[in-house]
Design an enzyme around this catalytic site. Sequence first.
Site, short mmCIF file in Angstrom:
data_model
loop_
_atom_site.label_atom_id
_atom_site.label_comp_id
_atom_site.label_asym_id
_atom_site.label_seq_id
_atom_site.Cartn_x
_atom_site.Cartn_y
_atom_site.Cartn_z
CG ASP A 84 -7.02 8.59 -3.96
OD1 ASP A 84 -7.77 8.42 -4.93
OD2 ASP A 84 -5.91 8.05 -3.86
CD GLU A 110 -7.36 2.27 -10.52
OE1 GLU A 110 -8.12 2.45 -11.49
OE2 GLU A 110 -6.95 3.18 -9.80
#
Lengths: 272, 407
Positions: A57, A46
């Site tokens: 995140d 990824e």
Amino acid sequence: MNRLTHLFSKKQEDLLNIYFTAGYPNLEDTGTLVLALEKAGVDLIEVGIPYSDPLADGPTIQESGQIALKNGMNLALLLKQISIVRQNTEIPLILMGYFNQVMQYGVERFVQDSVKAGVDGVILPDLPLYEYEQFYRSIFEEAGLQISFLMTPQTSPERIRKIDQLTSGFIYMVSSSAITGGKKDISEQQLAYFDRISNMQLSHPRLIGFGISNHETFATACKYANGAIIGSAFIRALAGSENIEQTCLQFVKMIKEEEQCLNFKENKSGLI
Amino acid sequence: MNHIAVDERGYYGEFGGAFIPEMLYPNVEELKNCYLDIMHDPDFEREFRSLLKDYVGRPSPLYLAERLSEHFKTNIYLKREDLNHTGAHKINNTIGQILLAKRLGKQRIIAETGAGQHGVATATVCALMGIECIVYMGVVDIKRQAPNVARMKMLGAEVRPATSGSQTLKDATNEAIRDWINNPEDTHYIIGSVVGPHPYPDMVARFQSVISEEMKWQLEEHTGKQSPDLIIACVGGGSNAAGAYYHYLNEKNVRLIAVEAAGLGVHSGESAATSVLGTKGIIHGSRTLLMQTPDGQIIEPYSISAGLDYPGIGPLHAHLISSGRAEAVSVTDEEALKAGFFLAKKEGIIPALESAHAFSALHKIDYRREDVIVVCLSGRGDKDLETYIRYLEGGVPADSLGSAETI
């Protein structure tokens, strides 16, 4: 055949997906990282498109993104780098980014250029299911670009069915209510959630992400799903790495085998 | 002009929506499904109204500023949100949201703040209700807004420094959103402006709509008519403007003036004039106009006023300005400072720097002698005294600031 579909047709267990932020640690590391991770035994990769405001995140990935942006990374350059490394590898590649970046690039252009560069799937955590279904699904499906949607412990069964229906690659199972780079252990409560989802007999493979950082959490995730995704822990390993190939090799060994994990930890602490 | 209101997907025209990670979906969905029912509940309504009256001190006066009117040769009324408890309009929203959070059974409140005004308003209502309060604030803002940090702490709130990104309001908002992702069950996020994913822009606009609700009967008392000809308000995210416009959105004879911060100049590279510099994109879960690079990286804005220093704009305002319903005006730091001094001299009112921007717009728009103009005086200037004084000491003669010719 889409490389992700091909992968899932021949392997359904212990799939290891490693995330890295494109442009980190250095602008031109994308190709090196992809090939090194493949050589180390990773099943799919990824690649994060660095973003100024990555809401889902934690600090590790956000900081790597800031450095990558400073290094000059952008989506057009990343696609070029991917198209070059794609000539030397058949490993499935997934792009992860935030929807604003895709909007600015142009959704159709993004989908077409991604496929052309050799990207197999995307993860866009802030693209709502409804918007995707109404406006973008046909663009993705016609081009053969797969998309993974996220589910969490709070996602309702009806919505999980909807996610299963709209997902075209694998389902991204968020391990807990958290941003990336979080807690170390997997709790009883999480295991019950993993179990509950296993029993739903969904039609897509499931990879567990968020909080997977070592052999133990990886092995547990693999018991309950088709594999797992590791991001922040790998970014931390990359920080200060002198030799990317060596770091990838050691990191993947650490994840797959417990003894190596201890060695790696000792080596790491020896450096500090 | 069509009826202006949010549709069921949370859009004003093409702006709005809820572009949020799945981790936030249950919380935002719960809010979306409950907010109107709760707000329309008679018990809620009673408690909200009574706190606005007895605790906040509403209705806030609508004051005919005669000396200002004489100077500008028109009729200028000030909506005195600066006289609310905590010194700005922000508390209208935090009172509403804390009552809503209680009804949703939440035991923990988080908020973001830039200048600290929304942080103080949130800390205040949390103290009032005895609920835990955590305010995220950029490290840079913590340094430049020390008195508000102290106020929040005195009110019992925990001020958590946002250390990510550019360490200002947008990052404090990111951190608050991340906190909400990590605490999905017991926590309510009190957003301070008409920004964020649906239903926030509509919910905050409804809580702030008390401003224009009062304007209607107050104007009738003053002028015999419920509607003004113009309403002027500053817009960062745009909550005081949304409140001041709300009950006039569908009266197309009422001109709506949205005043944005131009910083050192709209095209100076140091500006927060989002409607001019912004393009369509997504910020904090909302599709709106925002300042960004061609790659979609969000640009850090600049304004002397921390409350206008936001790279986006609420989706309602993006829609109003794009459709021509509202007129956008840009005002620089210096123009705002001068307007602040001018209002102080003419009317004995020191406005917040945000509100000072709104006054400066009087120089930039057309109006007639007989017009009735309402300027939303969104906050008081105590928090900005240091900036005003610094400007005064920067070699600009105090007298010239007070004279008509220099403004």
